[in-house]
Design a protein around this motif. Sequence first.
Motif, PDB file in Angstrom:
ATOM      1  N   ASN A   1     -13.126   1.276   8.701  1.00  0.00           N
ATOM      2  CA  ASN A   1     -13.283   1.269   7.270  1.00  0.00           C
ATOM      3  C   ASN A   1     -13.571   2.736   6.991  1.00  0.00           C
ATOM      4  O   ASN A   1     -14.322   2.862   5.668  1.00  0.00           O
ATOM      5  CB  ASN A   1     -14.460   0.404   6.993  1.00  0.00           C
ATOM      6  CG  ASN A   1     -14.076  -0.213   5.553  1.00  0.00           C
ATOM      7  OD1 ASN A   1     -13.233  -0.042   4.957  1.00  0.00           O
ATOM      8  ND2 ASN A   1     -15.544  -0.281   4.692  1.00  0.00           N
TER       9      ASN A   1
ATOM     10  N   HIS B   1      -9.015   2.993  10.073  1.00  0.00           N
ATOM     11  CA  HIS B   1      -9.063   1.867   9.166  1.00  0.00           C
ATOM     12  C   HIS B   1      -9.985   0.825   9.874  1.00  0.00           C
ATOM     13  O   HIS B   1     -10.601  -0.099   9.430  1.00  0.00           O
ATOM     14  CB  HIS B   1      -7.487   1.288   9.243  1.00  0.00           C
ATOM     15  CG  HIS B   1      -6.773   1.917   8.232  1.00  0.00           C
ATOM     16  ND1 HIS B   1      -7.058   2.367   7.260  1.00  0.00           N
ATOM     17  CD2 HIS B   1      -5.316   2.386   8.335  1.00  0.00           C
ATOM     18  CE1 HIS B   1      -6.049   2.995   6.468  1.00  0.00           C
ATOM     19  NE2 HIS B   1      -5.089   2.941   7.372  1.00  0.00           N
ATOM     20  N   THR B   2     -10.050   0.668  11.351  1.00  0.00           N
ATOM     21  CA  THR B   2     -10.734  -0.078  12.259  1.00  0.00           C
ATOM     22  C   THR B   2     -12.246   0.230  11.646  1.00  0.00           C
ATOM     23  O   THR B   2     -13.267  -0.470  11.623  1.00  0.00           O
ATOM     24  CB  THR B   2     -10.649   0.243  13.852  1.00  0.00           C
ATOM     25  OG1 THR B   2      -9.383  -0.085  14.107  1.00  0.00           O
ATOM     26  CG2 THR B   2     -11.714  -0.234  14.603  1.00  0.00           C
TER      27      THR B   2
ATOM     28  N   SER C   1     -15.977   3.216  17.444  1.00  0.00           N
ATOM     29  CA  SER C   1     -16.292   3.459  16.106  1.00  0.00           C
ATOM     30  C   SER C   1     -17.927   3.068  15.703  1.00  0.00           C
ATOM     31  O   SER C   1     -18.389   3.712  15.121  1.00  0.00           O
ATOM     32  CB  SER C   1     -15.402   2.378  15.270  1.00  0.00           C
ATOM     33  OG  SER C   1     -15.891   2.383  13.963  1.00  0.00           O
TER      34      SER C   1
ATOM     35  N   LYS D   1       3.329  -1.950   9.172  1.00  0.00           N
ATOM     36  CA  LYS D   1       1.943  -1.562  10.016  1.00  0.00           C
ATOM     37  C   LYS D   1       0.909  -1.265   9.413  1.00  0.00           C
ATOM     38  O   LYS D   1       0.566   0.105   9.310  1.00  0.00           O
ATOM     39  CB  LYS D   1       2.338  -0.579  11.181  1.00  0.00           C
ATOM     40  CG  LYS D   1       3.452  -1.238  12.251  1.00  0.00           C
ATOM     41  CD  LYS D   1       3.616  -0.207  13.240  1.00  0.00           C
ATOM     42  CE  LYS D   1       4.946  -0.558  14.285  1.00  0.00           C
ATOM     43  NZ  LYS D   1       5.165   0.625  15.376  1.00  0.00           N
ATOM     44  N   PRO D   2       0.313  -1.984   8.339  1.00  0.00           N
ATOM     45  CA  PRO D   2      -0.507  -1.476   7.192  1.00  0.00           C
ATOM     46  C   PRO D   2      -1.791  -0.816   8.096  1.00  0.00           C
ATOM     47  O   PRO D   2      -2.420   0.290   7.474  1.00  0.00           O
ATOM     48  CB  PRO D   2      -1.178  -2.833   6.869  1.00  0.00           C
ATOM     49  CG  PRO D   2      -0.688  -4.023   7.655  1.00  0.00           C
ATOM     50  CD  PRO D   2       0.354  -3.179   8.416  1.00  0.00           C
ATOM     51  N   ASP D   3      -2.126  -1.282   9.412  1.00  0.00           N
ATOM     52  CA  ASP D   3      -3.219  -0.496  10.017  1.00  0.00           C
ATOM     53  C   ASP D   3      -3.036   0.715  10.482  1.00  0.00           C
ATOM     54  O   ASP D   3      -3.831   1.478  11.078  1.00  0.00           O
ATOM     55  CB  ASP D   3      -3.876  -1.554  11.237  1.00  0.00           C
ATOM     56  CG  ASP D   3      -2.810  -1.727  12.310  1.00  0.00           C
ATOM     57  OD1 ASP D   3      -1.738  -1.583  12.079  1.00  0.00           O
ATOM     58  OD2 ASP D   3      -3.133  -2.163  13.296  1.00  0.00           O
ATOM     59  N   GLU D   4      -1.692   1.293  10.349  1.00  0.00           N
ATOM     60  CA  GLU D   4      -1.268   2.522  10.823  1.00  0.00           C
ATOM     61  C   GLU D   4      -0.865   3.520   9.822  1.00  0.00           C
ATOM     62  O   GLU D   4      -0.714   4.595   9.747  1.00  0.00           O
ATOM     63  CB  GLU D   4      -0.133   2.539  11.788  1.00  0.00           C
ATOM     64  CG  GLU D   4      -0.618   1.871  13.306  1.00  0.00           C
ATOM     65  CD  GLU D   4       0.610   1.817  14.321  1.00  0.00           C
ATOM     66  OE1 GLU D   4       1.356   2.439  14.042  1.00  0.00           O
ATOM     67  OE2 GLU D   4       0.418   0.936  15.280  1.00  0.00           O
TER      68      GLU D   4
ATOM     69  N   LYS E   1      -5.238   4.305  12.825  1.00  0.00           N
ATOM     70  CA  LYS E   1      -5.704   3.093  13.144  1.00  0.00           C
ATOM     71  C   LYS E   1      -7.241   2.892  13.441  1.00  0.00           C
ATOM     72  O   LYS E   1      -7.927   1.939  13.052  1.00  0.00           O
ATOM     73  CB  LYS E   1      -4.939   2.553  14.225  1.00  0.00           C
ATOM     74  CG  LYS E   1      -5.173   0.817  14.817  1.00  0.00           C
ATOM     75  CD  LYS E   1      -4.270   0.634  15.696  1.00  0.00           C
ATOM     76  CE  LYS E   1      -4.481  -0.937  16.240  1.00  0.00           C
ATOM     77  NZ  LYS E   1      -3.566  -1.614  17.086  1.00  0.00           N
TER      78      LYS E   1
ATOM     79  N   THR F   1      -8.432   7.577   5.325  1.00  0.00           N
ATOM     80  CA  THR F   1      -7.637   8.355   6.380  1.00  0.00           C
ATOM     81  C   THR F   1      -6.754   9.341   5.913  1.00  0.00           C
ATOM     82  O   THR F   1      -5.866   8.971   4.649  1.00  0.00           O
ATOM     83  CB  THR F   1      -6.719   6.984   7.088  1.00  0.00           C
ATOM     84  OG1 THR F   1      -6.219   6.374   6.199  1.00  0.00           O
ATOM     85  CG2 THR F   1      -7.918   6.137   7.888  1.00  0.00           C
TER      86      THR F   1
ATOM     87  N   GLU G   1      -0.921   5.558  15.367  1.00  0.00           N
ATOM     88  CA  GLU G   1      -1.256   4.658  16.282  1.00  0.00           C
ATOM     89  C   GLU G   1      -2.667   4.815  16.739  1.00  0.00           C
ATOM     90  O   GLU G   1      -3.325   3.717  17.009  1.00  0.00           O
ATOM     91  CB  GLU G   1      -0.259   4.388  17.528  1.00  0.00           C
ATOM     92  CG  GLU G   1      -0.482   3.345  18.223  1.00  0.00           C
ATOM     93  CD  GLU G   1       0.416   3.234  19.473  1.00  0.00           C
ATOM     94  OE1 GLU G   1       0.456   2.318  20.162  1.00  0.00           O
ATOM     95  OE2 GLU G   1       1.328   4.262  19.607  1.00  0.00           O
TER      96      GLU G   1
ATOM     97  N   LYS H   1       0.886  -1.044  -0.231  1.00  0.00           N
ATOM     98  CA  LYS H   1      -0.085  -0.032   0.175  1.00  0.00           C
ATOM     99  C   LYS H   1       1.033   1.308  -0.039  1.00  0.00           C
ATOM    100  O   LYS H   1       1.863   1.259   0.902  1.00  0.00           O
ATOM    101  CB  LYS H   1      -0.777   0.080   1.195  1.00  0.00           C
ATOM    102  CG  LYS H   1      -1.639   1.101   1.425  1.00  0.00           C
ATOM    103  CD  LYS H   1      -2.353   1.054   2.713  1.00  0.00           C
ATOM    104  CE  LYS H   1      -3.181   2.391   3.047  1.00  0.00           C
ATOM    105  NZ  LYS H   1      -4.085   2.375   4.279  1.00  0.00           N
TER     106      LYS H   1
END
Length: 321
Positions: free
Chosen positions: A264, A261-262, A231, A286-289, A258, A267, A254, A6
Amino acid sequence: MESTPKMTKNLLKLPIEEKERFFDSFDMVQTDCDGVLWMLGEPFAGVELTIRALRNNGKRVIYVSNNSVRTMADYRGKLDKLTDYTIDEEDIIHPAKIVIHYLRQRNFDGLCYVIGSSNFKACLREAGFQILDGPNEPVNESIREVAAVVNDGQPVKAVIVDFDYNMNNIKLLRAQMYLRHDALFIAGAMDKVLPVGPRTRYIGPGCYVEILQNVADRKPIVLGKPGLPMSKMLKQMYSVEDSRRVLFVGDQPEMDVKFGHTSNYQTLLVGTGNYKEDDLQKLADKPDELPDYYIDSFAEMEQIVRDVVAYKARNVTKCGL
């Protein structure tokens, strides 16, 4: 076949066609406050122009902070100046408000042991919840005296942890004891570090939560960023039907990215916190960050909006010829 890594897009470097697609892809902006709109209470120059440009072009802006230390009057005072005095308190979110919403949904009426700021506890009391806290004063270094304080037999039904300037070991021990008896375990802000300046970072409440989580062997219900329960509640509160049409803006990967992404959401990371564009390579694993988009400051979004609006106007003119 390996997936393509990504890549974060720098908004200012995109061609105008991509800027237009980006701008048309969301209806709501949810933005962090500290580090995005202001630092230590001082607003970043130009953010009010971005807020105005977004709202004037049909985007709803919601302010989502992890800071429950700041009073609602303080939030309102700061955001009034950034929104031409049109701020609606319903559009200001912090963990204390989410905790209250969550407890009310559960019809909770028990005693809460709260580790948090004076304002955090005041919010809960004003909402009608019974609060037990402290102690803030030192306890004699005697196991008997400590045990008498932490094993007080109070019928606590929820342990709630947020940032506390007066945090101490006795409070953690007290929370630990209550968690042995099936009390709800609720966390507000989960920041492990709190940036308070370019080179200064304080220990955050996420460290307290982690200690309790490990010793009690229980996971908290996280009602601050980046928690999934928060969320879900925000989507319910603001009737979000298509989460991809929400843009979340923050300065901390962080917590903010995050959380986006949590949820959806799309960002956007701004460079007015501790992360700059060159730092994004540190997040490769750390794709979620890792954010979808980057911009040096939220104030620069105003130029993006102006460019897109002008581009659309030119296209309308061409079509009319």
